[in-house]
Write a protein that holds these residues in place. Structure first.
Motif, PDB file in Angstrom:
ATOM      1  N   UNK A  22       0.828  -1.210   0.000  1.00  0.00           N
ATOM      2  CA  UNK A  22       0.000   0.000   0.000  1.00  0.00           C
ATOM      3  C   UNK A  22       0.865   1.264   0.000  1.00  0.00           C
ATOM      4  N   UNK A  23       1.935   1.242   0.757  1.00  0.00           N
ATOM      5  CA  UNK A  23       2.792   2.420   0.863  1.00  0.00           C
ATOM      6  C   UNK A  23       3.534   2.697  -0.442  1.00  0.00           C
ATOM      7  N   UNK A  24       3.815   1.661  -1.208  1.00  0.00           N
ATOM      8  CA  UNK A  24       4.588   1.831  -2.431  1.00  0.00           C
ATOM      9  C   UNK A  24       3.759   1.676  -3.700  1.00  0.00           C
ATOM     10  N   UNK A  25       2.461   1.611  -3.564  1.00  0.00           N
ATOM     11  CA  UNK A  25       1.601   1.402  -4.731  1.00  0.00           C
ATOM     12  C   UNK A  25       1.683   2.563  -5.710  1.00  0.00           C
ATOM     13  N   UNK A  26       1.678   3.778  -5.217  1.00  0.00           N
ATOM     14  CA  UNK A  26       1.708   4.952  -6.097  1.00  0.00           C
ATOM     15  C   UNK A  26       3.027   5.024  -6.874  1.00  0.00           C
ATOM     16  N   UNK A  27       4.191   4.901  -6.234  1.00  0.00           N
ATOM     17  CA  UNK A  27       5.437   4.910  -7.027  1.00  0.00           C
ATOM     18  C   UNK A  27       5.510   3.763  -8.032  1.00  0.00           C
ATOM     19  N   UNK A  28       5.027   2.588  -7.643  1.00  0.00           N
ATOM     20  CA  UNK A  28       5.023   1.462  -8.575  1.00  0.00           C
ATOM     21  C   UNK A  28       4.122   1.757  -9.771  1.00  0.00           C
ATOM     22  N   UNK A  29       2.965   2.318  -9.506  1.00  0.00           N
ATOM     23  CA  UNK A  29       2.034   2.660 -10.577  1.00  0.00           C
ATOM     24  C   UNK A  29       2.618   3.733 -11.489  1.00  0.00           C
ATOM     25  N   UNK A  30       3.261   4.728 -10.918  1.00  0.00           N
ATOM     26  CA  UNK A  30       3.895   5.773 -11.732  1.00  0.00           C
ATOM     27  C   UNK A  30       4.962   5.183 -12.650  1.00  0.00           C
ATOM     28  N   UNK A  31       5.776   4.274 -12.108  1.00  0.00           N
ATOM     29  CA  UNK A  31       6.819   3.669 -12.928  1.00  0.00           C
ATOM     30  C   UNK A  31       6.206   2.823 -14.044  1.00  0.00           C
ATOM     31  N   UNK A  32       5.150   2.096 -13.756  1.00  0.00           N
ATOM     32  CA  UNK A  32       4.488   1.305 -14.785  1.00  0.00           C
ATOM     33  C   UNK A  32       3.921   2.210 -15.882  1.00  0.00           C
ATOM     34  N   UNK A  34       5.160   5.163 -16.735  1.00  0.00           N
ATOM     35  CA  UNK A  34       6.311   5.638 -17.515  1.00  0.00           C
ATOM     36  C   UNK A  34       6.783   4.554 -18.488  1.00  0.00           C
ATOM     37  N   UNK A  35       6.817   3.319 -18.014  1.00  0.00           N
ATOM     38  CA  UNK A  35       7.227   2.216 -18.894  1.00  0.00           C
ATOM     39  C   UNK A  35       6.277   2.072 -20.077  1.00  0.00           C
ATOM     40  N   UNK A  36       4.986   2.179 -19.823  1.00  0.00           N
ATOM     41  CA  UNK A  36       3.992   2.081 -20.895  1.00  0.00           C
ATOM     42  C   UNK A  36       4.130   3.240 -21.881  1.00  0.00           C
ATOM     43  N   UNK A  37       4.346   4.431 -21.363  1.00  0.00           N
ATOM     44  CA  UNK A  37       4.505   5.598 -22.233  1.00  0.00           C
ATOM     45  C   UNK A  37       5.733   5.437 -23.130  1.00  0.00           C
ATOM     46  N   UNK A  38       6.811   4.898 -22.579  1.00  0.00           N
ATOM     47  CA  UNK A  38       8.016   4.676 -23.383  1.00  0.00           C
ATOM     48  C   UNK A  38       7.756   3.621 -24.459  1.00  0.00           C
ATOM     49  N   UNK A  39       6.993   2.602 -24.118  1.00  0.00           N
ATOM     50  CA  UNK A  39       6.689   1.554 -25.101  1.00  0.00           C
ATOM     51  C   UNK A  39       5.830   2.115 -26.236  1.00  0.00           C
ATOM     52  N   UNK A  40       4.862   2.954 -25.907  1.00  0.00           N
ATOM     53  CA  UNK A  40       4.015   3.566 -26.937  1.00  0.00           C
ATOM     54  C   UNK A  40       4.850   4.492 -27.810  1.00  0.00           C
ATOM     55  N   UNK A  41       5.750   5.246 -27.203  1.00  0.00           N
ATOM     56  CA  UNK A  41       6.627   6.138 -27.968  1.00  0.00           C
ATOM     57  C   UNK A  41       7.514   5.335 -28.923  1.00  0.00           C
ATOM     58  N   UNK A  42       8.045   4.237 -28.450  1.00  0.00           N
ATOM     59  CA  UNK A  42       8.882   3.388 -29.305  1.00  0.00           C
ATOM     60  C   UNK A  42       8.057   2.802 -30.452  1.00  0.00           C
ATOM     61  N   UNK A  43       6.821   2.430 -30.176  1.00  0.00           N
ATOM     62  CA  UNK A  43       5.952   1.889 -31.230  1.00  0.00           C
ATOM     63  C   UNK A  43       5.632   2.960 -32.267  1.00  0.00           C
ATOM     64  N   UNK A  44       5.413   4.192 -31.825  1.00  0.00           N
ATOM     65  CA  UNK A  44       5.159   5.291 -32.768  1.00  0.00           C
ATOM     66  C   UNK A  44       6.368   5.529 -33.666  1.00  0.00           C
ATOM     67  N   UNK A  45       7.565   5.495 -33.075  1.00  0.00           N
ATOM     68  CA  UNK A  45       8.783   5.690 -33.868  1.00  0.00           C
ATOM     69  C   UNK A  45       8.942   4.567 -34.882  1.00  0.00           C
ATOM     70  N   UNK A  46       8.664   3.343 -34.461  1.00  0.00           N
ATOM     71  CA  UNK A  46       8.761   2.202 -35.377  1.00  0.00           C
ATOM     72  C   UNK A  46       7.757   2.345 -36.518  1.00  0.00           C
TER      73      UNK A  46
END
Length: 127
Positions: A22-32, A34-46
């Motif tokens: 519970x204490x780390x849910x927000x940072x974990x969610x934020x990182x997930x 960011x990871x998704x946003x990077x994957x979408x950006x990479x897919x757009x570039x491809x």
């Protein structure tokens, strides 16, 4: 009493585990995110790269088709002028260009399929 102590320790460990999650849910969610946003950006570039390659291949196919047309006109002109050796050479060049054209069309089809898949992937990722 020992059973109660073990049960108490297990309960405390479970509560501590949940509290940690519970204490780390927000940072974990934020990182997930960011990871998704990077994957979408990479897919757009491809996708952009695949579209650029598709357009480049289409331009090359058009240039080859224009060269074939030009050589056909020249071949007919050489035949009309009685230059059979020149016409034969031009016909051989036409045959090579037609092979190049067929290969280019296969590449274009492959790129079109890849672009379609990438577009669907990016579209589903953005939803």
């Amino acid at each position: 009493m020992f059973r109660s102590l073990v049960t108490l320790l297990r309960g405390a460990a479970h509560d501590a585990d949940e509290a940690f999650d519970d204490a780390h849910a927000i940072p974990l969610l934020r990182q997930q995110l960011r990871d998704c946003a990077q994957a979408v950006s990479a897919a757009r570039k491809a996708l952009a790269l695949a579209i650029a390659q598709q357009e480049q291949q289409s331009d090359q196919n058009d240039r080859i088709a224009a060269r074939i047309d030009d050589f056909e006109v020249r071949t007919l002109a050489a035949l009309e002028q009685g230059q059979a050796d020149l016409a034969l050479e031009a016909a051989e060049t036409i045959a090579r260009l037609q092979d190049d054209r067929d290969s280019g069309l296969a590449v274009s089809q492959s790129l079109a399929t890849e672009v379609q898949k990438l577009r669907a992937s990016v579209s589903s990722s953005e939803e």
